[in-house]
Write an enzyme that holds these catalytic residues in place. Structure first.
Site, PDB file in Angstrom:
ATOM      1  N   SER A 146       0.852  -1.182   0.000  1.00 18.86           N
ATOM      2  CA  SER A 146       0.000   0.000   0.000  1.00 18.86           C
ATOM      3  C   SER A 146       0.890   1.234   0.000  1.00 18.86           C
ATOM      4  O   SER A 146       2.085   1.142   0.320  1.00 18.86           O
ATOM      5  CB  SER A 146      -0.886   0.003   1.256  1.00 18.86           C
ATOM      6  OG  SER A 146      -1.482   1.272   1.466  1.00 18.86           O
ATOM      7  N   TYR A 159      -2.810  -0.665  10.316  1.00 19.48           N
ATOM      8  CA  TYR A 159      -2.677  -0.956   8.886  1.00 19.48           C
ATOM      9  C   TYR A 159      -1.326  -0.471   8.366  1.00 19.48           C
ATOM     10  O   TYR A 159      -0.625  -1.175   7.625  1.00 19.48           O
ATOM     11  CB  TYR A 159      -3.822  -0.284   8.139  1.00 19.48           C
ATOM     12  CG  TYR A 159      -3.863  -0.539   6.652  1.00 19.48           C
ATOM     13  CD1 TYR A 159      -4.439  -1.702   6.140  1.00 19.48           C
ATOM     14  CD2 TYR A 159      -3.356   0.399   5.751  1.00 19.48           C
ATOM     15  CE1 TYR A 159      -4.501  -1.923   4.775  1.00 19.48           C
ATOM     16  CE2 TYR A 159      -3.411   0.187   4.389  1.00 19.48           C
ATOM     17  CZ  TYR A 159      -3.987  -0.973   3.897  1.00 19.48           C
ATOM     18  OH  TYR A 159      -4.041  -1.199   2.542  1.00 19.48           O
TER      19      TYR A 159
END
Length: 255
Positions: A146, A159
Site C-alpha cells: 500500500s 494498517y
C-alpha cells in the site's frame, strides 16, 4: 506470439480474490494465460466469482480454495489441496482488512486482528507456498502492499504498521529464497476505487484531498494493479526481486 509476459501453463493463487483488487488481479493473470485459484473465506462468494470468471475464460482456467489465511493449520491444508491439483507457480498475497481508529483508542484485539490479517497471513501463506517452490527451484510471490508502506495517515496505525512490515517481509523472503529460484516482490497500490472505499470516494473532503494529492488527478481503478502483478509474476521481471512497485498515480513521488 509468446512474450515474456505470457503466463500460459502457470498456476496462480490470489488470496482474497472474490472481489475488489484481488478479483481484478485474478482477471489480469487469466488474461495473461495463467490458471487462477480464486480464494476467500466465504464459500458462496468464492463460488460465484469463480463461475463468472469461468464463463469468461473457460472452466479449465479457474479453480477455488476456501481457507482462513490467519490459521496456520488451514493454510497448510489449503496449499496442500491446491498443490495436489498441480504445482503452484505464482502466489499473490492480497487478502487484508482495514480498521480506522486513533492509536490512543484502538484496542489490542483490533490491533492484532489487523496485523494478523495484513502481515502474518502473508508470512503463513508465503512460507507454506515457498516450501514447494524452493524444492522445485522456481516460483514468484507478489505481496500487495500500500502507499501506507511508506506513508501514514491518522486513524490507520495498525494498517500502516502491517504494510510497512510487509515491505520488509518481502525483502526477508528475497534474502532467503531468491537463491533457490523464488522471486518475491511487492505492489503498493495508491487510493483505489472499490466497493470498500466507495464511502471515501463519496466524501467530498476526502475525495478532494485524494484528487489533489495524486498527480494523475484521479482515483486508481482495481484494473490498474493487474499489469504490475502480471509483470512481477512473469519472466519479464526475471531479475527483479525484493522490490516494492508503487502503483499510486505518483502520490509517493511528490510532496
Amino acid at each position: 506470439m509468446s512474450t515474456p509476459f505470457d503466463l500460459t501453463g502457470r498456476r496462480a493463487l490470489v488470496t482474497g480474490s472474490s472481489r475488489g483488487i484481488g478479483l481484478a488481479i485474478a482477471r489480469s493473470l487469466l488474461e495473461a494465460g495463467a490458471h487462477v485459484v480464486v480464494h476467500g473465506r466465504d464459500t458462496s462468494a468464492v463460488g460465484e466469482t469463480a463461475d463468472a470468471l469461468a464463463r469468461d475464460f473457460g472452466a479449465d482456467a479457474v479453480s477455488t480454495a476456501v481457507f482462513d489465511v490467519t490459521s496456520e493449520e488451514a493454510v497448510i491444508d489449503g496449499i496442500r489441496g491446491i498443490e495436489a491439483a498441480g504445482p503452484l507457480d505464482i502466489l499473490v498475497n492480497n487478502a487484508g482488512l482495514q480498521h480506522r481508529e486513533p492509536l490512543l483508542e484502538v484496542s489490542l484485539e483490533n490491533w492484532e486482528r489487523v496485523i494478523r490479517t495484513d502481515l502474518t497471513s502473508a508470512f503463513l501463506v508465503g512460507r507454506t507456498a515457498a516450501r514447494a517452490m524452493v524444492a522445485r527451484g522456481s516460483g514468484a510471490i507478489v505481496n500487495i502492499c500500500s502507499v501506507q508502506t511508506d506513508l501514514a495517515r491518522p486513524t490507520i496505525g495498525a494498517y500502516t504498521a502491517a504494510k510497512g512490515g510487509l515491505r520488509n517481509l518481502t525483502k526477508a523472503m528475497t534474502a532467503e529464497w531468491a537463491g533457490s529460484g523464488v522471486r518475491v516482490n511487492g505492489v503498493a497500490p495508491g487510493y483505489i476505487r472499490t466497493e470498500l472505499t466507495q464511502a471515501l470516494v463519496d466524501d467530498p473532503a476526502f475525495n478532494s484531498w485524494v484528487l489533489g494529492r495524486t498527480p494523475v488527478g484521479r482515483w486508481g481503478e482495481p484494473e490498474d494493479i493487474g499489469g504490475a502483478v502480471v509483470w512481477l509474476s512473469s519472466d519479464a521481471s526475471r531479475f527483479v526481486s525484493g522490490q516494492v512497485v508503487f502503483v499510486d498515480g505518483g502520490m509517493t513521488a511528490v510532496v
